[in-house]
Design an enzyme around this catalytic site. Structure first.
Site, PDB file in Angstrom:
ATOM      1  N   ASP A   1       0.915  -0.815   0.562  1.00 31.45           N
ATOM      2  CA  ASP A   1      -0.277  -0.138   0.010  1.00 31.45           C
ATOM      3  C   ASP A   1       1.081   1.241   0.082  1.00 31.45           C
ATOM      4  OD1 ASP A   1      -1.783   1.986  -0.141  1.00 31.45           O
ATOM      5  OD2 ASP A   1      -3.100   0.854   1.804  1.00 31.45           O
TER       6      ASP A   1
HETATM    7  C1  BGC Z   1      -4.993   3.356  -0.046  1.00 27.80           C
HETATM    8  C2  BGC Z   1      -5.152   2.461  -0.905  1.00 27.80           C
HETATM    9  C3  BGC Z   1      -5.455   3.021  -2.697  1.00 27.80           C
HETATM   10  C4  BGC Z   1      -3.737   3.498  -2.351  1.00 27.80           C
HETATM   11  C5  BGC Z   1      -3.802   4.188  -3.742  1.00 27.80           C
HETATM   12  C6  BGC Z   1      -3.807   4.314  -0.306  1.00 27.80           C
HETATM   13  O1  BGC Z   1      -3.687   5.436   0.505  1.00 27.80           O
HETATM   14  O2  BGC Z   1      -4.446   2.879   1.373  1.00 27.80           O
HETATM   15  O3  BGC Z   1      -6.447   1.491  -0.425  1.00 27.80           O
HETATM   16  O4  BGC Z   1      -5.322   1.735  -3.104  1.00 27.80           O
HETATM   17  O5  BGC Z   1      -3.649   4.724  -1.419  1.00 27.80           O
HETATM   18  O6  BGC Z   1      -3.920   5.281  -4.019  1.00 27.80           O
END
Ligand code: BGC
Length: 761
Positions: A286
């Site tokens: 993530d």
């Molecule tokens: C979130 C994810 C997301 C990623 C990309 C993160 O802050 O937890 O769910 O896919 O950002 O935008």
């Protein structure tokens, strides 16, 4: 900022398909291709493939002369994400293919969580449809539109089970249940990926692996601590289902799993995901989670990167740990080259599976962007599906549906805000194209009725809190005082026949980093609601929410409540369809609604405890597991929802009272539509394992069927029960079933069931 992106024919949708595993010959061909390509790659180029930087500078700069464009040309980027616009994506792909030394195409991701420009209801709402075809269809359309804009990878489905509505990201998942969550995870993977052959089938990414939905106190990014029994028996199920369905990629979560951040948890990624579940795809972190390892209080970036890689993480989203530190770690001997190669191989395989090496511009047919996005057909599906997600919680005196006549007063802070309809994570939404509820209601009644509107109150009295609700341009605070707003509302409703009150949360009150500790209607809205009820006119409350909210006061005082969540780009029309009875509501809760926030976590499939409260107990009982001040029961249970007709259930009938070996038995109920209009009912089947070697839940959903019955029509609904369905993970984490007695329960929701007992021999 990363979620801020600038905006930049009828279509035959391919029939759904489960991505077929590759044949041995196809696999051998891919291995050969990837091996030959890797032989040409320098260490720097390999590390480039592991790098997933944000696209912010492309987004803001609109030009590939930005840092990322140069980095792509140097082969330092494996992919990027959240760029909107086919031209821009194509240009970046061109740089990768034509200007980087080896011409390796990019993965182009996006958080296409519940639709692209045709926005579907938030995932929590979708899960309340209990309609797998509809959910698969929503993912299919999302993939068609996103791929038409150049996206080849979506960071969805989010399958984190959550039992804590304080957590804002409950909006992004499918509620509290492992079985329902698993079915939905599968449907979404099918919808996005199909068989990954066509240019409208994109990589899915199951997230957030793992347990992210169990963050303590419902505070986003907080610590998670959980027994392995609970992981295996409850929280793991939807991730595993998505993997079994062929999901090509997995995203690690921000949280700790058993004390170690998921992103560098070798047990989680190597033993469980790859070893036990046989996942052979690619794992991405993530956003920035390798960098956060040291903030959790563990090692620094080089060590965290080495550990994450060793654990089985392949691609580094935005930490710059892999590209920034692994070269040195290889050179000083702390990271074996073999670990880098494993990760590079998996990323190249994902690109290969997408068909990017055959045609790097496969997803860059810029003509499709004009013809395949926000089409009439997609919008019709979104409207139909949205209407299926609304949950009718209460309808005393059959206030709903409303007749299209007289004067309808639409009041409330959610009544006239188009930008609040789609819901959190509508990354590619084009708010200018969507209707407010006010517009939807006016269109629905045409000249048959008069519709008047007043805002009545702001969302919140606290401007700071409301500022969070207005992020991403969603909502405008009315500068007038609450008194003025209320006075205007009361004048507006004065000669109305009925009041529709559009209340609740703003869409940015849920989603990432949007945890809350108070889930009752804010004081401004409560005061408005009291004043509206005091007029003595019939009042219908539409509750907008990204989570189960606490509605005990409303349940007591408001005659009709329809929970409409955030219904996507077509929400306004879909709400009107249900309010005026063109569609009979059929949504059923996928998460328990508490009476009081103090009951949280509250969920139907809990364990029994050694001192349970007797089902027939009246009030508080000393030395039993209960509260002094609030009953244990929820306000509205899992599986609950009303419609504009009624159904009767016969007692459940079993075909046998014993089940053996490879055998099966059936459980049948007769369901009758006892009302005066056609309706759709979701018949639910639960089991309870009465005696286990580990404690077993008081109820577990094991099957459901949606049926539509004409008035007076009855139908037998039959569920087949097999020993396989009775399996669980025992103390040693073996997946077993144990002989003994089981209760089988069937009913319209988790609280109203008829029960029959059978024995597994
Ligand atoms: C979130 C994810 C997301 C990623 C990309 C993160 O802050 O937890 O769910 O896919 O950002 O935008």
């Amino acid at each position: 900022m990363k979620k801020h992106i600038i905006a930049a024919a009828a279509l035959m949708l391919a029939a759904s398909a489960v991505a077929k595993p590759m044949t041995d010959a196809e696999k051998a061909k891919m291995d050969k291709f990837v091996t030959e390509l890797m032989a040409k790659m320098t260490l720097d180029e390999k590390l480039g493939q592991l790098n997933l930087p944000p696209s912010d500078d492309i987004v803001t700069g609109q030009t590939i002369n930005s840092n990322i464009g140069q980095a792509v040309a140097k082969g330092q980027v494996g992919g990027t994400f959240n760029i909107k616009g086919a031209e821009k994506i194509r240009e970046l792909q061109r740089v990768a293919v034509e200007e980087s030394r080896l011409g390796i195409p990019l993965l182009l991701g996006m958080d296409v969580i519940h639709g692209y420009e045709t926005v579907f209801p938030i995932p929590l709402a979708l899960s309340c449809s209990w309609d797998m075809e509809a959910i698969e269809r929503s993912a299919r359309i999302a993939a068609v539109e996103a791929s038409a804009a150049g996206v080849n990878w979506t960071f969805s489905p989010m399958v984190d089970i959550s039992r804590d509505p304080r957590w804002g990201r409950m909006s992004e998942g499918s509620g509290e249940d492992p079985y329902l969550g698993s079915e939905i995870a599968r449907a979404m993977v099918r919808g996005y990926q199909g068989d990954l052959k066509n240019n409208d089938e994109i990589l899915a990414c199951v997230k957030h692996f793992a347990l992210y939905g169990a963050s303590e106190a419902g505070r986003d990014y907080n610590t998670v601590d959980m027994s392995r029994s609970r992981m295996y028996n409850e929280y793991f199920a939807p991730y595993k289902a998505a993997v079994d369905e062929g999901a090509a990629t997995v995203m690690t979560s921000f949280n700790l799993v058993d004390g170690v951040p998921a992103t560098e948890n070798k047990w989680l990624l190597d033993d469980v995901l790859r070893g036990q579940w046989g996942f052979d795809g690619m794992v991405v972190t993530d956003y920035g989670s390798i960098g956060e390892v040291s903030v959790h209080g563990l090692e620094n970036l080089p060590e965290a990167s080495a550990r994450a890689l060793d654990a089985g993480t392949d691609m580094d989203m935005c930490s710059f740990g892999f590209i920034g530190t692994l070269k040195q770690s290889v050179e000083n001997g702390t990271v074996p080259m073999e670990n880098i190669d494993k990760a590079v191989r998996r990323i190249l395989e994902a690109k290969y599976r997408l068909g990017l090496f055959e045609n790097p511009y496969k997803f860059n047919d810029t003509k499709r962007e004009k013809t395949h996005i926000y089409t009439k057909e997609h919008r019709a599906d979104a409207r139909r599906i949205a209407a299926e997600t609304f949950v009718l919680l209460k309808n005393d005196g059959k206030v709903l549906p409303l007749a299209k006549k007289g004067k309808v007063a639409l009041i409330g802070p959610m009544a006239n805000t188009a930008s609040n309809m789609p819901g959190t994570w509508s990354v590619a939404a084009d708010f200018d194209r969507y209707k407010s509820l006010y517009e939807g209601i006016k269109d629905a009644v045409g000249n048959k009725a008069e519709v008047v509107y007043a805002k009545g109150s702001n969302l919140e009295s606290d401007p700071v809190l409301e500022a969070n609700a207005t992020m991403f341009g969603r909502e405008m605070r009315d500068p007038r005082s609450e008194e003025e707003l209320l006075a205007e509302a009361l004048a507006t409703v004065a000669d109305a026949d009925v009041i529709v009150a559009a209340m609740g949360e703003s869409s940015e009150y849920s989603g990432e980093s949007s945890s809350r500790t108070e889930l009752e209607l804010p004081a401004t809205q409560r005061r408005l609601m009291e004043a509206l009820l005091a007029t003595g006119k019939p009042v219908v409350m539409l509750n907008f929410s990204g989570r189960p909210t606490v509605m005990s006061w409303e349940a007591e005082n408001v005659p009709a409540i329809l929970n409409v969540w955030f219904g996507g780009s077509e929400a306004a029309d879909a709400i009107a369809d249900v309010v005026f009875g063109d569609v009979n509501p059929s949504g059923r809760l996928s998460a328990t609604m508490p009476r009081s926030l103090g009951q949280v976590p509250i969920y139907y499939n809990h364990l029994n405890t050694g001192r349970p409260l007797a089902a027939d107990a009246k009030g508080f009982v000393k030395f039993r597991s209960n509260y002094l001040d609030v009953p244990n029961t929820p306000l509205y249970p899992f599986g609950y929802g009303l419609g504009y007709t009624t159904f009767d259930y016969s007692p459940v009938r079993l075909s046998a009272d014993t089940l053996t070996g490879d055998g099966s038995l059936t459980a049948t109920v007769t369901v009758k539509n006892t009302g005066s209009r056609e309706g759709t009912e979701t018949v639910q089947m639960y089991i309870r394992d009465l005696v286990g070697s580990v404690s077993r839940p008081v109820k577990e959903l094991k099957g459901f069927e949606r049926i539509t019955l004409a008035p007076g029509e009855s139908r037998d609904v039959t569920f087949t029960v097999t020993p396989e369905m009775l399996k669980f993970y025992n103390f040693n984490l073996d997946f077993v079933n144990e002989p003994g007695d089981f209760d089988l329960m069937v009913g319209p929701n988790s609280a109203e069931v008829s029960t029959a007992r059978f024995t597994l021999k």
